[in-house]
Scaffold this active site. Structure first.
Site, short mmCIF file in Angstrom:
data_model
loop_
_atom_site.label_atom_id
_atom_site.label_comp_id
_atom_site.label_asym_id
_atom_site.label_seq_id
_atom_site.Cartn_x
_atom_site.Cartn_y
_atom_site.Cartn_z
CE LYS A 1 -4.00 2.05 2.43
NZ LYS A 1 -4.83 2.03 3.66
CB SER B 1 -7.92 4.28 2.56
OG SER B 1 -7.12 3.51 3.44
CB SER C 1 -8.33 1.56 5.51
OG SER C 1 -8.91 2.84 5.52
#
Lengths: 525, 532
Positions: B97, B172, B196
């Site tokens: 990420k 996210s 997330s």
């Protein structure tokens, strides 16, 4: 925001203290002498190339996290204990949020309503030997910011500068901020008390060994807050009636970088405040900058009460709850309070007040103590450190303690003098050799061939030669002008290249040049 | 685990399967890396010179590092050929990420303000991954600074859900979840501040775990809300998730909030769970995390999962956590407060974007900061910075931040009480399946509600997992089940998740991801239609 560099009106000091009661508030920032920064492993040495002692943490790079320096916490607790504070059983760091280019994260990791130490006091000795108690509000831990240099422009300040440079080497260096409670009752002695407080704090921190406490390098920085209030006629400073008068508006003077400046800045601000008040003007709550050269303060930024740092507990650090047993252990490591220690040593050494004060001011108490411990007589030790060595340190612009000679070496040197191996002047030459790294005193004596000549034959020959080469002087002495012998002593010393005991030379000359009535015996014997 | 045969298409393999085949020498790390890089090239789409997604494709990656991936893979193959003993996941590809600092690789957090920043250091999690000799394929897309539930707040364009390219992949961490569902990587990392990791897992039919707060180091994760952020593993199976979890977790002296002491063996728990027995386990159903506001198809799959758990031997009880109803409100005070401070460092002075204000001859530092932040931050980030600045202001602190912290204590108490009655708690992960792109962009509150069931775990620091519980009847899209465990008992997630997965996949005759539409067909349609 405007900056006024104009000199403001001031009132004569006697008139100030006749009409007003000063209240002080002193904030001292101390850089700890830990090997590494407060929240990362970067070194803390002073004077490195800009931005070479930095890492992701103290540069505030995205993702970096702080880890508390355990030695920093230990120093904070010891300072708190030495200031007679209570130590928090549980406390936290907080974030103080504001934007400034030398703040890498745009928040300073500090402590807010939960300081590590609080509610203490420091007894300050004044020049007349009396003691004034300054109450301590709190001592808390925080990190230093980077250092901005504003280039171009006239003032060296950010306004009008062409550009600014930032050095983050200082960012993250551990700081302890020590804040007094309002200092009331100082009266006309407020400037002296302010200086004496900072001096006492400096001595205490030095004795604790937690900081270099060098004001000129910024490892001890003082902000002096001052306000005036109307003096109650007939009321003593610090009396209940006087304390009942509400505090006036304060100014905060920064950049006060020497003990003398602390005193001068407070005194100047008293006269400036008083002039404004007497003229019916208001005191602006603001930061003032002290100017060492001109002896005045000028306005910095206005500091309104509305300034909002949006403090909140620092979530990246865990709360601290120092083990009471550890705190007790640290209490056991506290040094003897400097004033007490000074009195004890002064009595032990038999020094006059002035002699002792000189030693304190020169930062030489520990050095003399160590020299005495190594075997030198106190008077001799004092003479070396506050005389020859202080002179040399001053000339070289270094701290006395930083001179490349140890108390043990000074004691050894004095030992050679005491044994008659060296004269005072020879000893100074040996010291020069020691300072130049030529070895221990005895080695320098050896290598430079500096010891007193005690060989009577050689000395006798030199004496005879001096008499022979200066017959006129010799006659004067023989005829009773004893003072003339000095010239012959000088001649002998010159021949011996100083390596003779002058007293012994004088004795030999006097013996050989005894008045004529007694020489008969000598010549006939 | 003997006798596992790799599928012909290496991208369909599990991480466990790949690890075994790599160790046995059945396949090389270079072959594995190349297969995944080819898949990325085929389905992920392209980006313009500014990094913005072009065309209709998955767009899970912000940055693909093919060259270093192949070099890392070759190094693994060479080491193995030289007879070195390698870590279990050596040579297995992984996507990281973009919120995690990667030395030498761009790290933008989906924000314009960090465009071009290449960190000089690795996050501890990344360092752990590299030490495990895993092959980093690239950095995955995310909502800007992890603020959002759809990845639509990425400054570089949204990631699209492989189940339906016109729908969101969650957020996210939508990039990581979509990269798994699109078979671009078998493993990915995530961070979970309020859901997330779990919500994207839920809406993409993948597995994601938010470990106990402090189990995985936060050093090098660009902070959103420090007291809530927690990194965790994302994968397609419970066992793969556990394998990555084990690599990521561990005490880190660089993170003061990192846990010390014993940490459970999550891989063993996943393997134990895979036997399908939950005898002696009590499962608590949180009354407040179900019902109104939850999509019918989501609730139906949830009920079905409860039946499966019962079938596996678990005792299912109902528990109540009354304070959970105000968790969202507390979260949206604490998060913006911390974020407003954490994001203050982005000021154009040391790294990232720098914008000179127009119309000013000699701008001040403040003016440059202002212009840069105005241009570099997106609307959602600005919204939360303003909210947080307000909530921390003098005079409002007690009412907002202070009250929210009290709610946090109440939530922790509710959890403690609930875990007194049950070993784990369960709920739907997200109230809905994946919604269409753009659906909630104009309504931040509706977007925030996506995380209503996941937020309590962050406020209390307890671990949570989302795993597939099937497809919703009404739209055929994945539904996630959330499992929550007490702090430090992350192994329970794997035990229960492993059992549920074993039974459900047996019932379905394979993974739910076997039913992801053929992306190449979808992409071909997109190319022809080019309507969006």
């Amino acid at each position: 925001m405007t900056v006024t560099d104009t000199t403001e009106a001031v009132l004569a000091y006697d008139d100030v203290v006749a009409a007003y009661d000063p209240v002080l508030g002193l904030e001292v920032h101390v850089e700890l002498n830990t090997a590494t920064k407060m929240f990362c492993g970067c070194p803390t040495g002073f004077g490195a190339e800009p931005n070479t002692q930095v890492c992701p943490v103290c540069l505030g790079l995205p993702g970096a996290l702080p880890v508390l320096n355990a030695r920093g916490l230990e120093s904070a607790i010891r300072i708190g204990l030495a200031l007679n504070c209570e130590i928090a059983s549980w406390c936290r760091f907080a974030r103080k949020n504001y934007f400034y280019p030398d703040m890498p994260k745009n928040f300073q990791t500090s402590q807010y309503d939960e300081p590590i130490a609080f509610n203490g006091f420091l007894d300050v000795e004044l020049d007349d030997g009396s003691t004034f108690r300054v109450e301590i509000e709190r001592a808390h831990m925080e990190e230093d910011t980077g250092k901005s240099t504003h280039v171009g422009g006239a003032t060296g300040r950010i306004h009008g500068a062409d550009y600014s440079l930032v050095d983050y080497n200082r960012a993250g260096i551990p700081l302890i901020e020590i804040v007094t409670k309002p200092v009331e009752g100082a009266g006309e002695r407020a400037p002296e008390i302010a200086r004496a407080y900072v001096a006492a704090l400096r001595d205490l921190l030095r004795a604790l060994g937690v900081s270099d406490v060098r004001m000129e390098q910024g490892s001890l920085r003082c902000d002096a807050n001052l306000s005036l209030r109307a003096k109650v006629p007939g009321a003593a400073p610090g009396s209940a009636e006087q304390r009942a008068v509400p505090l006036g508006t304060r100014s905060e003077t920064k950049n006060v970088n020497s003990l003398r400046s602390v005193e001068r800045a407070v005194r100047y601000e008293m006269t400036r405040h008083a002039a404004r008040l007497a003229a019916g003007l208001k005191i602006v709550q603001e930061t003032r900058h002290w100017h060492e050269d001109t002896g005045i303060t000028t306005s910095g930024r206005e500091k309104s009460d509305a300034e909002d740092y949006r403090y909140f507990p620092e979530p990246d650090l865990v709360p601290m709850s120092p083990d009471p047993a550890w705190v007790d252990e640290l209490r056991g490591t506290l040094p003897e309070p400097p004033p007490q220690r000074r009195r004890r040593l002064q009595a032990e050494w038999g020094f006059a007040d002035l002699e002792m004060r000189d030693l304190v001011n020169a930062g030489a108490v520990e050095l003399v103590e160590a020299t005495v411990a190594a075997g030198a007589a106190p008077a001799a030790a004092r003479k070396w450190w506050s005389g020859e060595l202080a002179r040399r340190a001053n000339a070289d612009g270094v701290e006395l303690a930083a001179m490349p000679v140890t108390p043990a070496q000074i004691a050894a040197l004095q030992g050679l003098v005491d044994a008659g191996t060296l004269t005072d002047s020879l000893a100074r030459q040996v010291l020069e050799g020691v300072l130049a790294g030529e070895g221990e005193p005895a080695e320098v004596v050896e290598s430079r061939g500096l010891q007193v000549v005690s060989d009577d034959g050689a000395l006798g020959a030199a004496v005879d030669r001096a008499i022979a080469e200066n017959p006129d002087v010799a006659d004067k002495v023989r005829s009773g002008k004893v003072a003339a012998v000095g010239a012959l002593v000088g001649a002998v010393m010159k021949q011996m290249r100083g390596q003779a005991d002058a007293a012994k030379v004088k004795a030999l000359l006097t013996e050989r040049l005894a008045p004529a009535d007694s020489t008969t015996d000598v010549s006939t014997s | 685990m003997t006798g596992t045969t790799l599928p012909a298409d290496l991208t369909r393999a599990t991480a466990a399967g790949l690890a075994q085949a790599l160790a046995a020498g059945d396949v090389s790390a270079v072959e594995v890396a190349q297969a995944h890089l080819d898949r990325i090239a085929a389905v992920d789409g392209t980006r313009d010179a500014d990094g913005v997604a072009t065309g209709r494709a998955v767009h899970a990656f912000l940055h693909v590092c093919a060259e270093s991936a192949l070099a890392d893979a070759k190094a693994v193959d060479d080491a193995r050929a030289a007879g070195q003993t390698l870590p279990a996941l050596a040579g297995v590809p992984i996507a990281v990420k973009d919120v995690m600092a990667t030395r030498g690789l761009p790290t933008t957090c989906g924000s314009r303000i960090l465009q071009g920043w290449v960190p000089p250091y690795d996050a501890t999690v990344v360092a752990n991954i590299r030490a495990a000799r895993m092959v980093v394929l690239g950095k995955t897309n995310m909502d800007e600074f992890a603020m959002g539930s759809s990845t639509e707040h990425s400054a570089y364009g949204p990631t699209r859900n492989p189940w339906d390219l016109d729908r969101i992949p969650g957020g996210s961490g939508g990039g990581s979840a979509a990269s798994l569902a699109a078979f671009e990587t078998p493993l990915a990392t995530g961070t979970d501040t309020g859901g997330s990791i779990r919500q994207p897992a839920s809406v993409t039919g993948t597995v994601g775990v938010k470990p106990t707060y402090g189990a995985v180091s936060r050093y090098g994760l660009v902070a959103l809300a420090s007291s809530l952020d927690q990194a965790g593993p994302c994968a397609r199976t419970v066992l793969d998730t556990a394998l990555l979890h084990q690599v990521m977790a561990g005490h880190d002296p660089m993170d003061s909030t990192s846990l010390t002491g014993e940490y459970p063996d999550v891989v063993a728990a996943a393997r134990a769970g895979a036997t399908g027995s939950l005898d002696g386990v009590t499962v608590g159903v949180v009354r407040e995390l179900s019902g109104d506001g939850y999509q019918a198809g989501v609730l139906r799959r949830f009920e079905e999962s409860l039946a499966v758990l019962t079938e596996a031997g678990a005792k299912v009880v109902e528990v109540s956590c009354p304070s959970f109803t105000v968790a969202l409100a507390a979260y949206y005070l604490i998060l913006p407060s911390e974020a407003s401070s954490n994001l203050a460092k982005f000021d154009a002075m040391r790294y990232g974007l720098r914008v000179e204000p127009g119309g000013v001859a000699v701008p001040t530092a403040e003016q440059v900061m202002g212009a840069t932040r105005a241009a570099g931050f997106g609307d959602e980030v600005k919204r939360r910075i303003i909210l947080g600045t307000y909530a921390l202001s003098s005079g409002y602190y007690d009412a907002y931040y202070g009250s929210a912290q009290k709610v946090r204590t109440l939530i922790q108490r509710d959890f403690a009480a609930a875990f007194g009655q049950a070993d784990v708690l369960v709920s739907p992960t997200s109230p809905t399946t994946a919604f269409p792109l753009g659906d909630k962009l104009e309504n931040p509150l509706a977007m925030y509600l996506q995380d209503v069931a996941t937020i309590p775990a962050n406020l209390a620091g307890v671990p949570g997992m989302s795993l597939p519980s099937g497809l919703a009847d009404e739209d055929g899209l994945p539904v996630g089940l959330q499992i929550l465990a007490p702090a430090g008992a992350d192994d329970r997630l794997y035990r229960v998740g492993g059992a549920l997965e074993a039974i459900l996949t047996a019932r379905w005759g394979g993974s739910v991801l076997d039913r992801v539409p053929d992306l190449s067909a979808a992409l071909a349609t997109a190319a022809n239609g080019a309507t969006r």
